[in-house]
Design a protein around this motif. Structure first.
Motif, PDB file in Angstrom:
ATOM      1  N   GLN A   1       3.523  10.723  -6.399  1.00  0.00           N
ATOM      2  CA  GLN A   1       4.544  11.221  -7.318  1.00  0.00           C
ATOM      3  C   GLN A   1       3.933  11.695  -8.632  1.00  0.00           C
ATOM      4  OE1 GLN A   1       7.408   7.982  -7.070  1.00  0.00           O
ATOM      5  NE2 GLN A   1       8.731   9.250  -5.790  1.00  0.00           N
ATOM      6  N   GLN A   2       2.778  11.143  -9.002  1.00  0.00           N
ATOM      7  CA  GLN A   2       2.082  11.639 -10.193  1.00  0.00           C
ATOM      8  C   GLN A   2       1.589  13.070  -9.968  1.00  0.00           C
ATOM      9  OE1 GLN A   2      -1.091   8.920 -11.033  1.00  0.00           O
ATOM     10  NE2 GLN A   2       0.282   7.259 -11.625  1.00  0.00           N
ATOM     11  N   HIS A   3       1.147  13.359  -8.758  1.00  0.00           N
ATOM     12  CA  HIS A   3       0.605  14.686  -8.439  1.00  0.00           C
ATOM     13  C   HIS A   3       1.692  15.686  -8.048  1.00  0.00           C
ATOM     14  CE1 HIS A   3      -3.717  13.740  -8.598  1.00  0.00           C
ATOM     15  NE2 HIS A   3      -3.303  12.519  -8.306  1.00  0.00           N
ATOM     16  N   PHE A   4       2.801  15.181  -7.531  1.00  0.00           N
ATOM     17  CA  PHE A   4       3.903  16.051  -7.092  1.00  0.00           C
ATOM     18  C   PHE A   4       5.210  15.547  -7.703  1.00  0.00           C
ATOM     19  CE2 PHE A   4       0.670  16.058  -3.720  1.00  0.00           C
ATOM     20  CZ  PHE A   4       0.357  17.411  -3.691  1.00  0.00           C
ATOM     21  N   PRO A   5       5.337  15.651  -9.035  1.00  0.00           N
ATOM     22  CA  PRO A   5       6.540  15.139  -9.698  1.00  0.00           C
ATOM     23  C   PRO A   5       7.809  15.821  -9.183  1.00  0.00           C
ATOM     24  CG  PRO A   5       5.213  16.453 -11.215  1.00  0.00           C
ATOM     25  CD  PRO A   5       4.427  16.318  -9.954  1.00  0.00           C
ATOM     26  N   GLY A   6       8.856  15.036  -9.068  1.00  0.00           N
ATOM     27  CA  GLY A   6      10.128  15.583  -8.596  1.00  0.00           C
ATOM     28  C   GLY A   6      10.251  15.620  -7.089  1.00  0.00           C
ATOM     29  N   SER A   7       9.186  15.262  -6.386  1.00  0.00           N
ATOM     30  CA  SER A   7       9.230  15.264  -4.916  1.00  0.00           C
ATOM     31  C   SER A   7       9.840  13.967  -4.399  1.00  0.00           C
ATOM     32  CB  SER A   7       7.819  15.406  -4.340  1.00  0.00           C
ATOM     33  OG  SER A   7       7.278  16.654  -4.687  1.00  0.00           O
ATOM     34  N   ARG A   8      10.433  14.054  -3.228  1.00  0.00           N
ATOM     35  CA  ARG A   8      10.910  12.859  -2.531  1.00  0.00           C
ATOM     36  C   ARG A   8       9.808  12.449  -1.565  1.00  0.00           C
ATOM     37  NH1 ARG A   8      16.446  13.642   0.249  1.00  0.00           N
ATOM     38  NH2 ARG A   8      15.912  11.517   0.788  1.00  0.00           N
ATOM     39  N   ILE A   9       9.326  11.227  -1.714  1.00  0.00           N
ATOM     40  CA  ILE A   9       8.181  10.762  -0.933  1.00  0.00           C
ATOM     41  C   ILE A   9       8.505   9.384  -0.373  1.00  0.00           C
ATOM     42  CG2 ILE A   9       5.716  10.175  -1.009  1.00  0.00           C
ATOM     43  CD1 ILE A   9       5.587  11.995  -3.562  1.00  0.00           C
ATOM     44  N   ASN A  10       8.321   9.221   0.936  1.00  0.00           N
ATOM     45  CA  ASN A  10       8.556   7.901   1.502  1.00  0.00           C
ATOM     46  C   ASN A  10       7.749   7.696   2.767  1.00  0.00           C
ATOM     47  OD1 ASN A  10      10.204   8.782   3.855  1.00  0.00           O
ATOM     48  ND2 ASN A  10      11.630   9.414   2.266  1.00  0.00           N
ATOM     49  N   PHE A  11       7.573   6.430   3.105  1.00  0.00           N
ATOM     50  CA  PHE A  11       6.909   6.022   4.333  1.00  0.00           C
ATOM     51  C   PHE A  11       7.932   5.428   5.280  1.00  0.00           C
ATOM     52  CE2 PHE A  11       3.086   6.081   1.750  1.00  0.00           C
ATOM     53  CZ  PHE A  11       2.085   6.390   2.661  1.00  0.00           C
ATOM     54  N   ASP A  12       7.718   5.626   6.562  1.00  0.00           N
ATOM     55  CA  ASP A  12       8.467   4.908   7.593  1.00  0.00           C
ATOM     56  C   ASP A  12       7.445   4.054   8.336  1.00  0.00           C
ATOM     57  OD1 ASP A  12       9.927   3.878   9.653  1.00  0.00           O
ATOM     58  OD2 ASP A  12      10.638   5.807  10.417  1.00  0.00           O
TER      59      ASP A  12
ATOM     60  N   ASP B   1       3.856   5.973  14.192  1.00  0.00           N
ATOM     61  CA  ASP B   1       2.897   6.848  13.502  1.00  0.00           C
ATOM     62  C   ASP B   1       2.781   6.540  12.012  1.00  0.00           C
ATOM     63  OD1 ASP B   1       2.045   8.374  15.713  1.00  0.00           O
ATOM     64  OD2 ASP B   1       3.847   9.618  15.606  1.00  0.00           O
ATOM     65  N   LYS B   2       3.489   5.491  11.531  1.00  0.00           N
ATOM     66  CA  LYS B   2       3.431   5.121  10.101  1.00  0.00           C
ATOM     67  C   LYS B   2       3.628   6.372   9.245  1.00  0.00           C
ATOM     68  CE  LYS B   2       2.422   1.024  11.552  1.00  0.00           C
ATOM     69  NZ  LYS B   2       3.512   0.096  11.774  1.00  0.00           N
ATOM     70  N   VAL B   3       4.746   7.030   9.449  1.00  0.00           N
ATOM     71  CA  VAL B   3       5.009   8.367   8.926  1.00  0.00           C
ATOM     72  C   VAL B   3       5.143   8.381   7.399  1.00  0.00           C
ATOM     73  CG1 VAL B   3       6.740  10.210   8.887  1.00  0.00           C
ATOM     74  CG2 VAL B   3       6.057   9.172  11.052  1.00  0.00           C
ATOM     75  N   LEU B   4       4.456   9.338   6.802  1.00  0.00           N
ATOM     76  CA  LEU B   4       4.608   9.670   5.389  1.00  0.00           C
ATOM     77  C   LEU B   4       5.334  11.006   5.339  1.00  0.00           C
ATOM     78  CD1 LEU B   4       4.036   9.700   2.319  1.00  0.00           C
ATOM     79  CD2 LEU B   4       1.758  10.603   2.862  1.00  0.00           C
ATOM     80  N   ARG B   5       6.450  11.041   4.608  1.00  0.00           N
ATOM     81  CA  ARG B   5       7.248  12.262   4.490  1.00  0.00           C
ATOM     82  C   ARG B   5       7.291  12.668   3.027  1.00  0.00           C
ATOM     83  NH1 ARG B   5      12.591  13.944   3.816  1.00  0.00           N
ATOM     84  NH2 ARG B   5      13.238  15.569   5.274  1.00  0.00           N
ATOM     85  N   VAL B   6       6.950  13.927   2.767  1.00  0.00           N
ATOM     86  CA  VAL B   6       6.942  14.444   1.402  1.00  0.00           C
ATOM     87  C   VAL B   6       7.811  15.703   1.378  1.00  0.00           C
ATOM     88  CG1 VAL B   6       5.513  15.234  -0.512  1.00  0.00           C
ATOM     89  CG2 VAL B   6       4.568  13.589   1.129  1.00  0.00           C
TER      90      VAL B   6
ATOM     91  N   LEU C   1      -5.604  12.806  -1.148  1.00  0.00           N
ATOM     92  CA  LEU C   1      -5.255  11.666  -1.994  1.00  0.00           C
ATOM     93  C   LEU C   1      -5.122  10.387  -1.173  1.00  0.00           C
ATOM     94  CD1 LEU C   1      -2.704  13.436  -4.333  1.00  0.00           C
ATOM     95  CD2 LEU C   1      -4.855  12.377  -5.059  1.00  0.00           C
ATOM     96  N   VAL C   2      -4.476  10.492  -0.024  1.00  0.00           N
ATOM     97  CA  VAL C   2      -4.307   9.309   0.830  1.00  0.00           C
ATOM     98  C   VAL C   2      -5.668   8.847   1.358  1.00  0.00           C
ATOM     99  CG1 VAL C   2      -3.274   8.429   2.972  1.00  0.00           C
ATOM    100  CG2 VAL C   2      -1.923   9.880   1.434  1.00  0.00           C
TER     101      VAL C   2
ATOM    102  N   HIS D   1       0.836  -1.207   0.000  1.00  0.00           N
ATOM    103  CA  HIS D   1       0.000   0.000   0.000  1.00  0.00           C
ATOM    104  C   HIS D   1       0.869   1.254   0.000  1.00  0.00           C
ATOM    105  CE1 HIS D   1      -3.185  -2.730   1.972  1.00  0.00           C
ATOM    106  NE2 HIS D   1      -3.371  -2.692   0.666  1.00  0.00           N
ATOM    107  N   ALA D   2       1.945   1.221   0.757  1.00  0.00           N
ATOM    108  CA  ALA D   2       2.854   2.369   0.789  1.00  0.00           C
ATOM    109  C   ALA D   2       3.417   2.639  -0.601  1.00  0.00           C
ATOM    110  CB  ALA D   2       3.983   2.125   1.785  1.00  0.00           C
ATOM    111  N   ARG D   3       3.830   1.579  -1.312  1.00  0.00           N
ATOM    112  CA  ARG D   3       4.370   1.754  -2.667  1.00  0.00           C
ATOM    113  C   ARG D   3       3.320   2.331  -3.605  1.00  0.00           C
ATOM    114  NH1 ARG D   3       7.207  -3.107  -1.466  1.00  0.00           N
ATOM    115  NH2 ARG D   3       5.571  -4.378  -2.395  1.00  0.00           N
TER     116      ARG D   3
END
Length: 74
Positions: free
Chosen positions: A28-39, A44-49, A62-63, A19-21
């Motif tokens: 990334q489709q909506h924010f091209p060029g951004s670094r996006i990852n989950f921990d 807290d199952k962190v999403l960092r953008v 979106l989430v 699901h994270a992937r």
């Protein structure tokens, strides 16, 4: 001059790497060029953008549209 990079950190309830992937690909489709990852190891199952022209409300929408909770981590 380009807009400065910003970082937004969100608390989610995403538990599965698959699901994270999927969410990273969608974001990334909506924010091209951004670094996006989950921990997913964080409690807290962190999403960092990190990127330019980020809109926290759009990330959360979106989430949430994909069935997960998402809010800005205080």
């Amino acid at each position: 001059m380009s807009e400065p990079k910003s970082v937004e950190v969100f608390k989610t309830n995403v538990n599965e790497r698959v699901h994270a992937r999927q969410l990273v690909a969608l974001l990334q489709q909506h924010f091209p060029g951004s670094r996006i990852n989950f921990d997913l190891d964080d409690c807290d199952k962190v999403l960092r953008v990190e990127g330019h022209n980020l809109r926290a409300g759009k990330v959360m929408d979106l989430v949430q549209e994909n069935g997960f909770h998402c809010r800005i981590l205080e």
